[in-house]
Write an enzyme that holds these catalytic residues in place. Structure first.
Site, PDB file in Angstrom:
ATOM      1  N   MET A   1       0.842  -1.174   0.000  1.00  0.00           N
ATOM      2  CA  MET A   1       0.000   0.000   0.000  1.00  0.00           C
ATOM      3  C   MET A   1       0.889   1.240   0.000  1.00  0.00           C
ATOM      4  O   MET A   1       1.237   1.754   1.043  1.00  0.00           O
ATOM      5  CB  MET A   1      -0.913  -0.009   1.225  1.00  0.00           C
ATOM      6  CG  MET A   1      -1.715   1.228   1.357  1.00  0.00           C
ATOM      7  SD  MET A   1      -2.710   1.477   2.846  1.00  0.00           S
ATOM      8  CE  MET A   1      -3.047  -0.115   3.453  1.00  0.00           C
ATOM      9  N   PRO A   2       1.284   1.729  -1.172  1.00  0.00           N
ATOM     10  CA  PRO A   2       2.114   2.926  -1.230  1.00  0.00           C
ATOM     11  C   PRO A   2       1.351   4.172  -0.779  1.00  0.00           C
ATOM     12  O   PRO A   2       0.158   4.312  -1.045  1.00  0.00           O
ATOM     13  CB  PRO A   2       2.487   3.041  -2.700  1.00  0.00           C
ATOM     14  CG  PRO A   2       2.172   1.729  -3.302  1.00  0.00           C
ATOM     15  CD  PRO A   2       1.098   1.118  -2.474  1.00  0.00           C
ATOM     16  N   TYR A   3       2.077   5.033  -0.115  1.00  0.00           N
ATOM     17  CA  TYR A   3       1.565   6.341   0.287  1.00  0.00           C
ATOM     18  C   TYR A   3       2.579   7.364  -0.209  1.00  0.00           C
ATOM     19  O   TYR A   3       3.753   7.302   0.157  1.00  0.00           O
ATOM     20  CB  TYR A   3       1.423   6.419   1.805  1.00  0.00           C
ATOM     21  CG  TYR A   3       1.093   7.803   2.318  1.00  0.00           C
ATOM     22  CD1 TYR A   3      -0.214   8.230   2.395  1.00  0.00           C
ATOM     23  CD2 TYR A   3       2.102   8.679   2.714  1.00  0.00           C
ATOM     24  CE1 TYR A   3      -0.517   9.506   2.852  1.00  0.00           C
ATOM     25  CE2 TYR A   3       1.817   9.951   3.168  1.00  0.00           C
ATOM     26  CZ  TYR A   3       0.500  10.350   3.238  1.00  0.00           C
ATOM     27  OH  TYR A   3       0.194  11.608   3.683  1.00  0.00           O
TER      28      TYR A   3
END
Length: 72
Positions: A1-3
């Site tokens: 889950m990239p932020y």
């Protein structure tokens, strides 16, 4: 889950008020696509946040940007 957190000053864009909604949409889409292409990240779980900062709240070399630019 990239932020991904993009911080920009409010000086660009229409009327010097920062990026337009269209520019922000392009940034979000572009960063999401880049993460998909390079790292095979799922766009459905990629979060992109754009923070706009007043120019006087951004500093370089110990000075607020307007002061820094005035000395250049």
């Amino acid at each position: 889950m990239p932020y991904v957190n993009i911080k920009v000053t409010r000086e660009g864009g229409p009327d010097g008020t920062g990026p337009s909604p269209q520019q922000k949409a392009r940034l979000i889409a572009g960063v999401t696509e880049l993460l998909r292409e390079i790292l095979d990240k799922n766009p459905a779980t990629t979060f992109v946040v754009i923070d706009e900062v007043a120019l006087e709240d951004w500093g370089i070399a110990g000075l607020a940007v307007p002061d820094y630019r005035a000395r250049q």
